[in-house]
Design an enzyme around this catalytic site. Structure first.
Site, short mmCIF file in Angstrom:
data_model
loop_
_atom_site.label_atom_id
_atom_site.label_comp_id
_atom_site.label_asym_id
_atom_site.label_seq_id
_atom_site.Cartn_x
_atom_site.Cartn_y
_atom_site.Cartn_z
N TYR A 291 9.44 0.37 -36.91
CA TYR A 291 9.45 -0.93 -37.63
C TYR A 291 9.96 -0.80 -39.07
O TYR A 291 10.11 -1.81 -39.77
CB TYR A 291 8.08 -1.58 -37.57
CG TYR A 291 7.77 -2.25 -36.23
CD1 TYR A 291 8.71 -2.27 -35.19
CD2 TYR A 291 6.55 -2.86 -35.98
CE1 TYR A 291 8.44 -2.87 -33.99
CE2 TYR A 291 6.26 -3.46 -34.77
CZ TYR A 291 7.23 -3.47 -33.77
OH TYR A 291 6.95 -4.07 -32.57
N GLY B 44 7.47 3.68 -38.67
CA GLY B 44 8.44 4.37 -37.82
C GLY B 44 9.51 3.40 -37.37
O GLY B 44 10.34 2.91 -38.17
N ASP C 225 -1.24 15.18 -34.42
CA ASP C 225 -1.00 14.24 -33.32
C ASP C 225 -2.29 13.45 -33.08
O ASP C 225 -3.33 14.03 -32.75
CB ASP C 225 -0.63 15.05 -32.06
CG ASP C 225 -0.32 14.16 -30.87
OD1 ASP C 225 0.39 14.63 -29.97
OD2 ASP C 225 -0.79 13.00 -30.84
N ILE C 226 -2.22 12.15 -33.24
CA ILE C 226 -3.43 11.30 -33.17
C ILE C 226 -4.08 11.39 -31.79
O ILE C 226 -5.29 11.17 -31.67
CB ILE C 226 -3.09 9.85 -33.55
CG1 ILE C 226 -4.35 9.08 -33.98
CG2 ILE C 226 -2.36 9.13 -32.40
CD1 ILE C 226 -4.06 7.75 -34.64
N ASN D 2 3.46 -2.87 -29.81
CA ASN D 2 4.27 -4.08 -29.91
C ASN D 2 3.46 -5.21 -29.29
O ASN D 2 2.41 -4.98 -28.70
CB ASN D 2 5.64 -3.90 -29.23
CG ASN D 2 5.50 -3.56 -27.76
OD1 ASN D 2 4.90 -4.32 -27.01
ND2 ASN D 2 5.99 -2.40 -27.38
N VAL E 259 4.10 6.47 -31.68
CA VAL E 259 2.67 6.79 -31.46
C VAL E 259 2.12 6.02 -30.27
O VAL E 259 1.28 6.54 -29.51
CB VAL E 259 1.86 6.51 -32.76
CG1 VAL E 259 1.79 5.02 -33.07
CG2 VAL E 259 0.47 7.11 -32.68
N ASP E 260 2.63 4.83 -30.04
CA ASP E 260 2.16 4.01 -28.90
C ASP E 260 2.51 4.71 -27.59
O ASP E 260 1.68 4.78 -26.67
CB ASP E 260 2.87 2.65 -28.97
CG ASP E 260 2.17 1.56 -28.19
OD1 ASP E 260 2.87 0.68 -27.66
OD2 ASP E 260 0.92 1.60 -28.09
N1 APR Z 1 0.39 10.85 -33.77
C1 APR Z 1 0.35 10.28 -35.01
N2 APR Z 1 1.37 9.57 -35.53
C2 APR Z 1 2.49 9.44 -34.78
C3 APR Z 1 2.62 10.02 -33.48
C4 APR Z 1 1.50 10.74 -32.99
N3 APR Z 1 1.52 11.31 -31.77
N4 APR Z 1 3.86 9.70 -33.01
C5 APR Z 1 4.48 9.00 -33.97
N5 APR Z 1 3.67 8.84 -35.04
C6 APR Z 1 3.92 8.18 -36.32
C7 APR Z 1 5.36 7.98 -36.73
O1 APR Z 1 5.92 9.18 -37.22
C8 APR Z 1 5.18 6.94 -37.81
O2 APR Z 1 4.80 7.57 -39.03
O3 APR Z 1 3.40 6.87 -36.25
C9 APR Z 1 3.98 6.10 -37.32
C10 APR Z 1 4.35 4.73 -36.76
O4 APR Z 1 5.61 4.84 -36.10
P1 APR Z 1 5.88 4.09 -34.68
O5 APR Z 1 5.09 4.77 -33.63
O6 APR Z 1 7.36 4.02 -34.51
O7 APR Z 1 5.25 2.64 -34.86
P2 APR Z 1 5.82 1.37 -35.65
O8 APR Z 1 6.73 1.76 -36.76
O9 APR Z 1 4.62 0.54 -35.95
O10 APR Z 1 6.73 0.64 -34.55
C11 APR Z 1 6.07 0.08 -33.44
O11 APR Z 1 7.61 1.08 -31.90
O12 APR Z 1 7.00 2.55 -30.30
C12 APR Z 1 7.28 1.24 -30.53
O13 APR Z 1 5.93 0.06 -28.91
C13 APR Z 1 6.08 0.35 -30.29
O14 APR Z 1 7.45 -1.59 -30.46
C14 APR Z 1 6.47 -0.80 -31.14
C15 APR Z 1 7.10 -0.17 -32.35
#
Ligand code: APR
Length: 176
Positions: free
Chosen positions: A123, A121, A10-11, A24, A33-34
Site C-alpha cells: 500500500y 508494503g 516473521d510475525i 485487503n 504479511v497477509d
Molecule cells: N511478518 C511481519 N511483517 C511482514 C511479513 C511477515 N511475515 N511479510 C511482510 N511483512 C511486512 C512488510 O515488509 C511491510 O513492512 O508487512 C508490512 C506491510 O506490508 P504488506 O504485507 O504489503 O501490507 P500492506 O502494505 O498493508 O498492503 C496490503 O497487500 O498483501 C496484500 O492482501 C494484502 O491487498 C493487501 C495489501
C-alpha cells in the site's frame, strides 16, 4: 501504559494471544504479511474472513487463528489505506487501523498482541510516517492489552519503528 517492543522477524512465529494482519477489504488473503499469515493459518482463515468481510479501510475484525500456532487464539484483520500522496486521509485511516485493532483485542480479552507495519508494503505508506502514527496511536489509546510487539520484517522498518518509539518516550520524559 502498554509496553511496546520493536522486534525484527516473521510475525507468524510470534507467541502472543492475537496477531494483526494487514489485509485487503475482502479478507480472503493476499500477498505480503497477509499471505504469510494465511499460509500459516491454513485455508479455514480465508473461509472465516470471507464470512465476515468485507472490512472497510481503517476498520478491524477478528477470526480464529486456526493452524497458525498453538499460542495464538485470534487473528485481527485490518485494512490500511493505499498511499496516494497523503492528501486523502491516509494518516487518519492508518490511525484508525491501530485504534480499532486495540479495541478488537480488548473485546477478545487479548493481553499480548503482535502487529506488522500496516500499509507500508504494497500500500506504499512511507515507513517513517507510518511508524510515528503507529507508536503515537498505540500509546494514546486506552487498552487492556499489556504487551505489544511491533514486528518489522526488514531493517529499515525496524529502524523506523525504533526511532518512533525512542522519540515518543524521550519527549515524554523531557522536562517541559
Ligand atoms: N511478518 C511481519 N511483517 C511482514 C511479513 C511477515 N511475515 N511479510 C511482510 N511483512 C511486512 C512488510 O515488509 C511491510 O513492512 O508487512 C508490512 C506491510 O506490508 P504488506 O504485507 O504489503 O501490507 P500492506 O502494505 O498493508 O498492503 C496490503 O497487500 O498483501 C496484500 O492482501 C494484502 O491487498 C493487501 C495489501
Amino acid at each position: 501504559m502498554v509496553a511496546i517492543e520493536i522486534v525484527l522477524g516473521d510475525i507468524t512465529h510470534e507467541q502472543v494471544d492475537a496477531i494483526v494482519t494487514a489485509a485487503n477489504e475482502s479478507l480472503l488473503g493476499g500477498g505480503g504479511v497477509d499471505g504469510a499469515i494465511h499460509r500459516a493459518a491454513g485455508p479455514r482463515l480465508a473461509q472465516a474472513g470471507g464470512a465476515i468481510g468485507p472490512c472497510e479501510p481503517g476498520d478491524a475484525m477478528a477470526t480464529p487463528a486456526f493452524d497458525l500456532n498453538p499460542s495464538v487464539t485470534h487473528i485481527i484483520h485490518t485494512v490500511g489505506p493505499v498511499w496516494e500522496g497523503g492528501d486523502y486521509d491516509e494518516a487518519e485511516i492508518l490511525q484508525s487501523c491501530y485504534r480499532r485493532c486495540l479495541e478488537v483485542a480488548d473485546e477478545l480479552g487479548a493481553l499480548s498482541l503482535a502487529l506488522p507495519a500496516i500499509a507500508t508494503g504494497t500500500y506504499g505508506f512511507p515507513a517513517d510516517q507510518a511508524a510515528g502514527i503507529a507508536i503515537a496511536t498505540i500509546r494514546s489509546t486506552p487498552t487492556s492489552v499489556r504487551h505489544i510487539r511491533m514486528v518489522a520484517f526488514d531493517e529499515p522498518t525496524y529502524t523506523a519503528l525504533t526511532n518512533a518509539l525512542n522519540q515518543a518516550e524521550s519527549s515524554e520524559t523531557r522536562p517541559s
